[in-house]
Design an enzyme around this catalytic site. Structure first.
Site, PDB file in Angstrom:
ATOM      1  N   SER A 200       0.784  -1.345  -0.028  1.00 25.83           N
ATOM      2  CA  SER A 200       0.070   0.010   0.005  1.00 25.83           C
ATOM      3  C   SER A 200       0.936   1.333   0.281  1.00 25.83           C
ATOM      4  CB  SER A 200      -0.630   0.097   1.028  1.00 25.83           C
ATOM      5  OG  SER A 200      -0.301   0.001   2.360  1.00 25.83           O
ATOM      6  N   ARG A 204       0.561   3.448  -3.539  1.00 24.43           N
ATOM      7  CA  ARG A 204      -0.115   4.540  -3.367  1.00 24.43           C
ATOM      8  C   ARG A 204       0.819   5.741  -4.050  1.00 24.43           C
ATOM      9  NH1 ARG A 204      -0.984   4.223   1.352  1.00 24.43           N
ATOM     10  NH2 ARG A 204      -3.045   3.768   1.318  1.00 24.43           N
ATOM     11  N   ASN A 208       0.141   8.059  -7.811  1.00 27.72           N
ATOM     12  CA  ASN A 208      -0.154   9.192  -8.154  1.00 27.72           C
ATOM     13  C   ASN A 208       0.725   9.982  -8.598  1.00 27.72           C
ATOM     14  OD1 ASN A 208      -2.637  10.273  -5.940  1.00 27.72           O
ATOM     15  ND2 ASN A 208      -1.567   8.268  -5.122  1.00 27.72           N
TER      16      ASN A 208
END
Length: 273
Positions: A200, A204, A208
């Site tokens: 995660s 993440r 992005n």
């Protein structure tokens, strides 16, 4: 040269400066641009810290000292709010993570093709300046945090952590003679839970920043390939996106930092009896 740099379209700007150790294995390669940017940013942080150390003054700070004290105070307050015990490593670690990721993320605010074109002048075929849009760097940082979490889990509560791996939550759910049979199931579930932490963290940040880079390139092509109206529109859209992307870069640095603190806080939580 600039025209040559753009001729591959957006896809041409999504290649890394790569050395392949094994042509038949896509995993056996080194992204030199990621390593170079990482080294430059880390060295810059170290040199800036040495410079600032020699400029520190007592009393009311000003300039760079005032700014850095504000950042340090922000990170310390964040750690105090999310870390229940005292560990002198956590605040410096959180500060380093936040500043390092923020600096790398905000490189993308520069004109999209400028750094690549400069690299082309030195014979570099491809160059991606934002190292966090290369999954290797977020994954390496996430794995480092994961190893540190495991270190504190085994150091501070080894028996409890091993029990969690093998027994919980089945300890109170099955009879004693069935516990050896459910241990492998619980171990698999616990490993999935633990491995989800670095996954995660890394995906993440990578997702992005990669999406932000692609949108940056779309806006840059709007500026370069359209007519006067498109260039004017692209300029203002690009300026607005630059400000937004700057915010996203800082936000992602904060999220990575706060999740690191939270994961380490969980590892430091005392065992409840």
């Amino acid at each position: 040269m600039a025209e040559q740099g753009h001729e591959g379209g957006i896809a041409g700007h999504l290649h890394y400066w790569t050395i392949k150790l094994d042509e038949s294995n896509p995993f056996m390669q080194i992204h030199l641009d990621t390593m170079l940017v990482t080294l430059i940013v880390a060295t810059g942080m170290f040199v800036f810290a040495l410079w600032l150390k020699g400029k520190l003054v007592d009393g009311a700070p000003a300039g760079a000292q005032n700014f850095m004290e504000s950042v340090v105070g922000f990170v310390e307050d964040t750690v105090k709010d999310n870390f229940p015990v005292h560990n002198p490593l956590i605040a410096p670690l959180a500060f380093t993570i936040f500043v390092f990721i923020a600096l790398i993320n905000t490189i993308d605010v520069l004109p999209a093709f400028m750094i690549g074109d400069i690299a082309h002048l030195f014979g570099v075929p491809h160059f991606r300046p934002v190292a966090t849009n290369d999954l290797n760097l977020p994954a390496a940082m996430a794995v480092s945090v994961f190893v540190l979490v495991l270190y504190y889990e085994f150091k501070l509560k080894p028996v409890h952590f091993c029990k969690e791996l093998l027994m919980d939550p089945f300890t109170n759910l099955v009879p004693g003679f069935l516990k050896p049979f459910v241990m492998p199931i619980n171990l698999i579930l616990k490993l999935v839970e633990e491995i989800a932490k670095p996954l995660s963290l890394s995906f993440r940040l990578f997702g992005n920043m990669f999406a932000g880079e692609v949108i940056f390139l779309l806006i840059a092509f709007l500026l370069l390939s359209g007519g006067p109206v498109s260039m004017v529109a692209g300029f203002f859209v690009g300026l607005g996106w630059s400000m937004f992307h700057l915010f996203i870069g800082l936000l992602q640095a904060f999220i990575f930092m706060i999740l690191t603190v939270v994961y380490l806080s969980i590892a430091h939580q005392p065992v409840e009896h």
